[in-house]
Design a protein around this motif. Structure first.
Motif, short mmCIF file in Angstrom:
data_model
loop_
_atom_site.label_atom_id
_atom_site.label_comp_id
_atom_site.label_asym_id
_atom_site.label_seq_id
_atom_site.Cartn_x
_atom_site.Cartn_y
_atom_site.Cartn_z
N GLY A 114 37.21 35.38 6.44
CA GLY A 114 36.97 36.82 6.45
C GLY A 114 35.69 37.24 5.76
O GLY A 114 35.43 38.45 5.61
N ARG A 115 34.86 36.28 5.32
CA ARG A 115 33.62 36.62 4.64
C ARG A 115 32.69 37.45 5.52
O ARG A 115 31.89 38.23 5.01
CB ARG A 115 32.89 35.35 4.19
N PHE A 116 32.79 37.27 6.83
CA PHE A 116 31.92 38.00 7.75
C PHE A 116 32.62 39.18 8.43
O PHE A 116 32.02 39.89 9.26
CB PHE A 116 31.41 37.06 8.85
N ASP A 117 33.89 39.42 8.10
CA ASP A 117 34.67 40.40 8.87
C ASP A 117 34.03 41.78 8.88
O ASP A 117 33.95 42.44 9.93
CB ASP A 117 36.09 40.50 8.29
N GLU A 118 33.55 42.25 7.74
CA GLU A 118 32.99 43.60 7.67
C GLU A 118 31.82 43.76 8.61
O GLU A 118 31.72 44.76 9.35
CB GLU A 118 32.56 43.91 6.23
N VAL A 119 30.94 42.78 8.64
CA VAL A 119 29.76 42.89 9.49
C VAL A 119 30.12 42.60 10.95
O VAL A 119 29.50 43.15 11.87
CB VAL A 119 28.65 41.94 8.99
N LEU A 120 31.13 41.78 11.21
CA LEU A 120 31.58 41.56 12.58
C LEU A 120 32.17 42.84 13.17
O LEU A 120 31.95 43.15 14.36
CB LEU A 120 32.60 40.42 12.62
N LEU A 121 32.90 43.59 12.36
CA LEU A 121 33.40 44.89 12.83
C LEU A 121 32.24 45.84 13.11
O LEU A 121 32.27 46.61 14.08
CB LEU A 121 34.36 45.49 11.79
N ARG A 122 31.23 45.77 12.27
CA ARG A 122 30.03 46.58 12.50
C ARG A 122 29.31 46.15 13.77
O ARG A 122 28.72 46.96 14.49
CB ARG A 122 29.11 46.48 11.28
N THR A 123 29.37 44.85 14.07
CA THR A 123 28.77 44.35 15.31
C THR A 123 29.48 44.95 16.52
O THR A 123 28.84 45.31 17.52
CB THR A 123 28.86 42.81 15.36
N ALA A 124 30.80 45.07 16.44
CA ALA A 124 31.54 45.71 17.53
C ALA A 124 31.16 47.18 17.65
O ALA A 124 31.00 47.70 18.77
CB ALA A 124 33.04 45.55 17.30
N GLU A 125 31.01 47.86 16.51
CA GLU A 125 30.64 49.28 16.53
C GLU A 125 29.25 49.48 17.14
O GLU A 125 29.00 50.48 17.83
CB GLU A 125 30.64 49.83 15.10
N ASP B 65 23.78 35.71 15.47
CA ASP B 65 24.37 35.12 14.28
C ASP B 65 23.37 35.09 13.13
O ASP B 65 23.72 35.33 11.97
CB ASP B 65 24.87 33.70 14.59
N PHE B 66 22.11 34.77 13.44
CA PHE B 66 21.07 34.79 12.41
C PHE B 66 21.02 36.15 11.73
O PHE B 66 21.09 36.27 10.50
CB PHE B 66 19.71 34.47 13.03
N GLY B 67 20.87 37.20 12.53
CA GLY B 67 20.75 38.54 11.97
C GLY B 67 21.99 38.99 11.25
O GLY B 67 21.92 39.64 10.20
N MET B 68 23.17 38.65 11.82
CA MET B 68 24.43 39.01 11.17
C MET B 68 24.56 38.35 9.80
O MET B 68 24.95 38.98 8.82
CB MET B 68 25.60 38.58 12.07
N ARG B 69 24.22 37.06 9.74
CA ARG B 69 24.34 36.33 8.48
C ARG B 69 23.41 36.91 7.42
O ARG B 69 23.78 37.06 6.26
CB ARG B 69 24.04 34.85 8.72
N TRP B 70 22.18 37.22 7.83
CA TRP B 70 21.24 37.82 6.88
C TRP B 70 21.78 39.13 6.32
O TRP B 70 21.68 39.41 5.12
CB TRP B 70 19.89 38.07 7.56
N ALA B 71 22.35 39.95 7.21
CA ALA B 71 22.88 41.25 6.78
C ALA B 71 24.12 41.07 5.91
O ALA B 71 24.29 41.76 4.89
CB ALA B 71 23.20 42.12 8.00
#
Length: 560
Positions: A162-173, A248-254
């Motif tokens: 779940g370390r990426f969950d917040e930004v993954l939800l933002r990716t969906a938004e 994934d690169f951009g998501m991880r950086w964010a």
């Protein structure tokens, strides 16, 4: 690694003039902090990426070594007042798109194509559960051996925990905004099926490259057709999907707040895409450093899946980690061939820089590679003046040594206080030289017989050496070589610097012939240094053996 607070006062005054590339990158990082509210209070995050689709290669090590050098330069510039971290991130949730060439049983892995690398069985055996786990362990083993200060991160663990969950939800938004960035970079056919989300099939566990039928930002889910054709809806959280590599690169950086990441030139055209996606997801893109790629002996890009080029273990069989770090430090933005032949030169350049360090002024030390390789604290021990790795290789060739103790016998005669305890670095080099010679020099040796001119020249050299004093220095012996060579018309060079009609220079052909006839090689270090270490009587005996044809007779590959 020496902390900034312990920096020598003389070096502190020279920091502003230091031009080494790690300092240049560290200064860019300092400017970045000015753009971030409260930037001086944040922990600066350095990141390196690793794709465990194959065994780690030297390029992977180079990325960590170079990033560590920038991190240390940053610590020094900030006097250690700003905290830093180095995160080595493994994209081990990526699907295995093809089977590497360098695994024991390629056919056995065919049923597992497109499974996440941490779900592919380990083909190497042992205690590691998966192919990804094994390759991650191989990377960590070397990084630990070298003494890097780092934290290891697994994409599988980060996605599933779940370390990426917040930004993954933002990716969906912000799905449409990301698609607007990605679609113009794709061909017409790929645009029809592309999605930044790669769902993990609930049926097979494979990473699916399928279009999304629905992205529900409010529910945080995606809907797609699974492998059996049925529509499936899964959350974007908890490791049920991963992102395509560019998003994934951009998501991880964010998600992680990365401040600095370097990558190879093959990523350069995609860097603006990574940056845009990072910004869309609410992050500030990190500072980049783009390095040139390593090439193998044929000039082809080194690939983990092909297994071409050198491995980490191969380099360390024949040379020290410090010599490898030097190779990484030098000209990162210049493409370089990385194969076995570069090792001796890298070792000798490291020795030269280490010997020069105590004699340099403050600016020179900060720009010297050994300062960066050793975290600001280069070791004081070195090797006796004039002794090089190339010279040791020639000593092995002449003595047919198969153990470093044989080399120490010669070394002690030339250097009275020589011992492995007094010169531990030299002891390491002797061991490396024996192994390198046996595997790479000896198989290529080609002794040849001298022609009549060369026979007379070698006789003259032997006679001149017979008159040399027992304690003649390497320089004195080198002078004898020049004096003999300049008397022979074939080797006279009247265009050489300082040459006169009465005292011509000496062409390289003289020294080349010595190496080809006596050692079976086309070139080498200063032969005067070799004679000093090997011994005058031994060198004369070597010449005698060549004149009698014994060296050619003992070499089945020799040229008549």
């Amino acid at each position: 690694m020496t902390e900034a607070a312990a920096l020598d006062p003389d070096l502190s005054t020279a920091l502003g003039d230091a031009k080494a590339w790690p300092f240049e990158e560290a200064r860019r990082l300092l400017k970045r902090l000015d753009k971030i509210p409260g930037g001086a209070d944040k922990t600066v995050l350095f990141e390196t990426g690793y794709g465990p689709s194959g065994l780690p290669h030297i390029g992977t090590f180079g990325e960590v070594a170079r990033t560590t050098m920038v991190r240390h330069a940053f610590k020094v510039l900030t006097e250690g007042k700003i905290k830093t971290r180095l995160l080595c991130f493994s994209d081990d949730m990526d699907g295995m798109r093809k089977i590497p060439d360098n695994v024991p049983d390629r056919a056995a892995l065919e049923p597992f194509l497109q499974l996440p690398l941490t779900s592919v069985p380990n083909p190497f055996g042992g205690d590691y559960k998966s192919f990804g786990d094994h390759n991650n362990a191989m990377l960590r083993r070397f990084l630990d051996t070298f003494g890097f200060e780092y934290e290891f991160a697994s994409a599988t663990e980060y996605y599933k925990s779940g370390r990426f969950d917040e930004v993954l939800l933002r990716t969906a938004e912000r799905y449409d905004q990301i698609m607007a960035v990605m679609l113009p970079t794709l061909g017409a056919e790929r645009q029809e099926t592309y999605s930044p989300f790669l769902p993990i099939s609930p049926i097979s566990g494979r990473v699916l490259y399928v279009p999304m039928k629905k992205v529900d930002a409010k529910a945080g889910t995606v809907t797609f057709a699974d492998e059996d054709g049925t529509d499936v809806t899964v959350p974007v959280t908890g490791g049920r999907v991963k992102l395509q590599w560019k998003p994934d690169f951009g998501m991880r950086w964010a998600a992680l707040g990365v401040d600095f990441e370097m990558f190879g030139k093959d990523h350069q055209t995609n860097a603006p895409i990574y940056d845009k996606i990072c910004k869309i997801l609410g992050g500030l893109p990190p500072e980049h450093y783009v390095y040139e790629l390593f090439l193998d002996e044929k000039g082809e890009k080194i690939s983990k899946s092909k297994g071409n080029g050198l491995t980490i273990d191969e380099w360390l069989t024949y040379a020290s980690p410090e010599s490898l770090a030097l190779f990484m430090f030098q000209k990162p933005r210049t493409a370089k061939k990385l194969y076995f032949d570069v090792i001796p030169r890298a070792v000798d350049e490291y020795l030269q820089l280490l010997a020069a360090y105590p004699r340099q002024d403050a600016k020179g030390r900060l720009d010297n590679a050994v300062w960066h390789i050793h975290g600001g604290n280069p070791p004081s021990h070195t090797v006796p003046t004039g002794v090089t790795f190339s010279l040791l290789l020639n000593l092995v060739a002449a003595s047919n040594a198969d153990d470093k103790s044989v080399l120490w016998g010669f070394i002690r005669r030339h250097i009275s206080d020589a011992s492995p305890e007094v010169y531990p670095l030299l002891d390491q080099l002797a061991g490396y030289a024996v192994r390198y010679y046996a595997d790479f020099v000896k198989p290529k040796k080609r002794h040849r017989a001298p022609d009549e001119v060369e026979r007379e020249a070698l006789k003259a050299l032997s006679d001149a050496l017979a008159k040399a004093s027992q304690d003649a220095s390497a320089e004195e012996l080198q002078t004898i070589l020049y004096d003999v060579g300049r008397t022979i018309p074939r080797y006279q060079d009247f265009a050489a610097k300082g040459a006169t009609p009465e005292k011509p220079g000496v062409s390289n052909a003289w020294f080349n012939s010595i190496y080809e006839i006596l050692l079976g090689e086309s070139k080498g270090p200063r032969f005067g240094s070799f004679i000093a270490l090997y011994g005058v009587p031994e060198t004369r005996a070597l010449i005698e053996a060549a004149l009698k044809g014994e060296l050619v007779a003992a070499d089945p590959k020799a040229s008549p």
